[in-house]
Design a protein around this motif. Sequence first.
Motif, PDB file in Angstrom:
ATOM      1  N   ALA A 103       0.713  -1.040   0.039  1.00 20.71           N
ATOM      2  CA  ALA A 103       0.046  -0.084   0.136  1.00 20.71           C
ATOM      3  C   ALA A 103       1.008   1.259  -0.055  1.00 20.71           C
ATOM      4  CB  ALA A 103      -0.835  -0.015   0.996  1.00 20.71           C
ATOM      5  N   ASP A 104       0.459   2.359  -0.461  1.00 19.68           N
ATOM      6  CA  ASP A 104       1.026   3.595  -0.581  1.00 19.68           C
ATOM      7  C   ASP A 104       0.850   4.419   0.581  1.00 19.68           C
ATOM      8  OD1 ASP A 104       1.968   3.372  -3.449  1.00 19.68           O
ATOM      9  OD2 ASP A 104      -0.106   3.070  -3.651  1.00 19.68           O
ATOM     10  N   ALA A 105      -0.274   4.461   1.185  1.00 21.41           N
ATOM     11  CA  ALA A 105      -0.704   5.209   2.194  1.00 21.41           C
ATOM     12  C   ALA A 105      -1.437   4.580   3.328  1.00 21.41           C
ATOM     13  CB  ALA A 105      -1.346   6.417   1.774  1.00 21.41           C
ATOM     14  N   VAL A 106      -1.604   5.187   4.531  1.00 19.81           N
ATOM     15  CA  VAL A 106      -2.517   4.639   5.410  1.00 19.81           C
ATOM     16  C   VAL A 106      -3.539   5.892   5.995  1.00 19.81           C
ATOM     17  CG1 VAL A 106      -1.072   2.913   6.431  1.00 19.81           C
ATOM     18  CG2 VAL A 106      -0.921   5.139   7.378  1.00 19.81           C
ATOM     19  N   LEU A 107      -4.543   5.541   6.257  1.00 15.50           N
ATOM     20  CA  LEU A 107      -5.564   6.477   6.960  1.00 15.50           C
ATOM     21  C   LEU A 107      -5.743   6.268   8.434  1.00 15.50           C
ATOM     22  CD1 LEU A 107      -8.934   7.968   5.860  1.00 15.50           C
ATOM     23  CD2 LEU A 107      -8.783   7.069   8.130  1.00 15.50           C
ATOM     24  N   VAL A 108      -5.292   7.017   9.326  1.00 15.29           N
ATOM     25  CA  VAL A 108      -4.913   6.955  10.733  1.00 15.29           C
ATOM     26  C   VAL A 108      -6.013   7.757  11.475  1.00 15.29           C
ATOM     27  CG1 VAL A 108      -3.592   6.329  12.532  1.00 15.29           C
ATOM     28  CG2 VAL A 108      -2.635   6.119  10.268  1.00 15.29           C
ATOM     29  N   GLY A 109      -7.034   7.140  12.270  1.00 16.28           N
ATOM     30  CA  GLY A 109      -7.710   8.128  12.847  1.00 16.28           C
ATOM     31  C   GLY A 109      -7.830   7.914  14.379  1.00 16.28           C
ATOM     32  N   GLU A 110      -8.516   6.744  14.968  1.00 11.05           N
ATOM     33  CA  GLU A 110      -8.506   6.573  16.384  1.00 11.05           C
ATOM     34  C   GLU A 110      -7.273   6.462  16.967  1.00 11.05           C
ATOM     35  OE1 GLU A 110      -9.403   2.662  19.202  1.00 11.05           O
ATOM     36  OE2 GLU A 110      -9.610   2.397  17.097  1.00 11.05           O
ATOM     37  N   ALA A 111      -6.090   6.055  16.339  1.00  9.04           N
ATOM     38  CA  ALA A 111      -4.873   6.107  17.090  1.00  9.04           C
ATOM     39  C   ALA A 111      -4.338   7.451  17.211  1.00  9.04           C
ATOM     40  CB  ALA A 111      -3.743   5.125  16.220  1.00  9.04           C
ATOM     41  N   CYS A 112      -4.303   8.204  16.478  1.00  8.77           N
ATOM     42  CA  CYS A 112      -4.252   9.648  16.324  1.00  8.77           C
ATOM     43  C   CYS A 112      -4.858  10.404  17.304  1.00  8.77           C
ATOM     44  CB  CYS A 112      -4.099  10.405  15.010  1.00  8.77           C
ATOM     45  SG  CYS A 112      -3.066  10.097  13.810  1.00  8.77           S
ATOM     46  N   MET A 113      -6.151  10.151  17.508  1.00  9.91           N
ATOM     47  CA  MET A 113      -7.316  10.991  18.242  1.00  9.91           C
ATOM     48  C   MET A 113      -6.819  10.590  19.672  1.00  9.91           C
ATOM     49  SD  MET A 113      -9.128  12.992  16.440  1.00  9.91           S
ATOM     50  CE  MET A 113     -10.216  13.470  17.497  1.00  9.91           C
ATOM     51  N   LYS A 114      -6.385   9.368  20.030  1.00  9.15           N
ATOM     52  CA  LYS A 114      -6.043   9.054  21.614  1.00  9.15           C
ATOM     53  C   LYS A 114      -4.953   9.188  21.973  1.00  9.15           C
ATOM     54  CE  LYS A 114      -9.767   5.421  21.775  1.00  9.15           C
ATOM     55  NZ  LYS A 114     -10.325   4.116  22.023  1.00  9.15           N
ATOM     56  N   HIS A 115      -3.873   9.291  20.810  1.00  6.70           N
ATOM     57  CA  HIS A 115      -2.597   9.401  21.534  1.00  6.70           C
ATOM     58  C   HIS A 115      -2.309  10.889  22.009  1.00  6.70           C
ATOM     59  CE1 HIS A 115       1.763   9.149  20.933  1.00  6.70           C
ATOM     60  NE2 HIS A 115       1.602   8.013  20.514  1.00  6.70           N
ATOM     61  N   PRO A 116      -1.419  10.904  23.100  1.00  5.91           N
ATOM     62  CA  PRO A 116      -1.137  12.060  23.949  1.00  5.91           C
ATOM     63  C   PRO A 116      -0.447  12.969  22.828  1.00  5.91           C
ATOM     64  CG  PRO A 116      -0.057  10.310  24.714  1.00  5.91           C
ATOM     65  CD  PRO A 116      -0.902   9.711  23.729  1.00  5.91           C
ATOM     66  N   ASN A 117       0.360  12.366  22.071  1.00  6.21           N
ATOM     67  CA  ASN A 117       1.392  13.280  21.137  1.00  6.21           C
ATOM     68  C   ASN A 117       1.179  12.821  19.723  1.00  6.21           C
ATOM     69  OD1 ASN A 117       2.954  14.962  23.228  1.00  6.21           O
ATOM     70  ND2 ASN A 117       3.413  12.994  23.802  1.00  6.21           N
ATOM     71  N   PRO A 118      -0.094  13.066  19.033  1.00  5.13           N
ATOM     72  CA  PRO A 118      -0.221  12.561  17.754  1.00  5.13           C
ATOM     73  C   PRO A 118       0.941  13.002  16.682  1.00  5.13           C
ATOM     74  CG  PRO A 118      -1.745  14.208  18.106  1.00  5.13           C
ATOM     75  CD  PRO A 118      -0.962  13.877  19.618  1.00  5.13           C
ATOM     76  N   GLU A 119       1.478  14.133  16.946  1.00  3.91           N
ATOM     77  CA  GLU A 119       2.589  14.385  15.792  1.00  3.91           C
ATOM     78  C   GLU A 119       4.092  13.501  15.873  1.00  3.91           C
ATOM     79  OE1 GLU A 119       2.922  17.727  19.290  1.00  3.91           O
ATOM     80  OE2 GLU A 119       1.597  15.791  18.673  1.00  3.91           O
ATOM     81  N   GLN A 120       4.078  12.929  17.142  1.00  2.83           N
ATOM     82  CA  GLN A 120       5.035  12.123  17.184  1.00  2.83           C
ATOM     83  C   GLN A 120       4.812  10.572  16.600  1.00  2.83           C
ATOM     84  OE1 GLN A 120       6.120  11.621  21.411  1.00  2.83           O
ATOM     85  NE2 GLN A 120       6.704  13.823  21.736  1.00  2.83           N
ATOM     86  N   LEU A 121       3.576  10.257  16.976  1.00  4.91           N
ATOM     87  CA  LEU A 121       3.257   9.032  16.311  1.00  4.91           C
ATOM     88  C   LEU A 121       3.259   9.161  14.642  1.00  4.91           C
ATOM     89  CD1 LEU A 121       1.896   6.338  16.184  1.00  4.91           C
ATOM     90  CD2 LEU A 121      -0.371   7.529  16.124  1.00  4.91           C
ATOM     91  N   LEU A 122       2.666  10.249  14.084  1.00  6.92           N
ATOM     92  CA  LEU A 122       2.753  10.308  12.620  1.00  6.92           C
ATOM     93  C   LEU A 122       4.316  10.425  12.129  1.00  6.92           C
ATOM     94  CD1 LEU A 122      -0.085  12.877  11.878  1.00  6.92           C
ATOM     95  CD2 LEU A 122      -0.070  10.498  11.720  1.00  6.92           C
ATOM     96  N   ALA A 123       5.239  11.104  12.832  1.00  8.42           N
ATOM     97  CA  ALA A 123       6.545  11.353  12.630  1.00  8.42           C
ATOM     98  C   ALA A 123       6.994   9.963  12.500  1.00  8.42           C
ATOM     99  CB  ALA A 123       7.287  12.252  13.508  1.00  8.42           C
ATOM    100  N   GLN A 124       6.771   8.931  13.293  1.00  9.30           N
ATOM    101  CA  GLN A 124       7.319   7.538  13.186  1.00  9.30           C
ATOM    102  C   GLN A 124       6.805   7.016  11.921  1.00  9.30           C
ATOM    103  OE1 GLN A 124       6.001   6.565  17.692  1.00  9.30           O
ATOM    104  NE2 GLN A 124       7.863   5.528  17.243  1.00  9.30           N
ATOM    105  N   ILE A 125       5.635   7.004  11.679  1.00 11.83           N
ATOM    106  CA  ILE A 125       4.800   6.494  10.595  1.00 11.83           C
ATOM    107  C   ILE A 125       5.356   7.115   9.199  1.00 11.83           C
ATOM    108  CG2 ILE A 125       2.681   6.140   8.999  1.00 11.83           C
ATOM    109  CD1 ILE A 125       1.222   6.339  11.983  1.00 11.83           C
TER     110      ILE A 125
END
Length: 262
Positions: A232-254
């Motif tokens: 796959a070329d991309a992911v749609l991530v919702g719940e994990a971002c909305m619940k994460h205390p630092n979503p920007e860090q999670l997305l930076a890892q992805i």
Amino acid sequence: MSNYLTKIIESKQEYLKSHQLELREKPKPARKKKLSFTERVRNKRTLGILAEFKRSSPSLGVINHSVAPTVMAGKYVTGGADGISILTDEVYFNGHIRDLEAVAAEVEVPVLCKDFIIEPIQINLAYQAGAGMILLIVRVLEKDKLHTLYQHAIRLGLEVLLEIHDEKDLELAMSLKPELIGINNRNLHEFSTDLSTTESLMRLITDPDIIIVSESGIKSVEDCERIAAAGADAVLVGEACMKHPNPEQLLAQINRIERRPL
């Protein structure tokens, strides 16, 4: 369609009927040109990201009602999101088109209007609110209606993410010669998720020019690595971002996950 999905679509039909005055079209706004989601993903070697803002859902209940959409969108952009998905359904997701309008005015990345779109007026409203993309769920639309809505969105210059769940959906989606396909890992009959849905359907999509987005059930960096390994070329991530205390860090890892070369 499942009984639950049928109920959602019937509710959407009633909503559109009862809000006809509110939904009257406004003049088409001047739009600032943004690089499309498709272009952004094609121009990078790592996994593309559609980061989603949603307050709640029928399967999860309340997810996060405490954060403003523009605040979360800013975090998403900081984390490297290539696009932002906004749930605009009011009845089942506690969203609103105003959420999309506010975010689209603040960010430079394209914004996806994620809703149960069944009529052209909804596409027009998404366009007026600043959306660069819309979602069309193949499962809920007859073939002729799907083609009509798809072409209407394309004429407006919008990208269309065609959402599929099985081979029948894929066959219908491919008849439109799409640039974007979303594989929904959620079983719409029982609302369970299984990432193997992406893995199995990816094998059937042989056109390298189609950008494939895996949706639903993606809860961790490890899940994203699995999706990338499937091609796959991309992911749609919702719940994990909305619940994460630092979503920007999670997305930076992805955002560091390498895509599988063609």
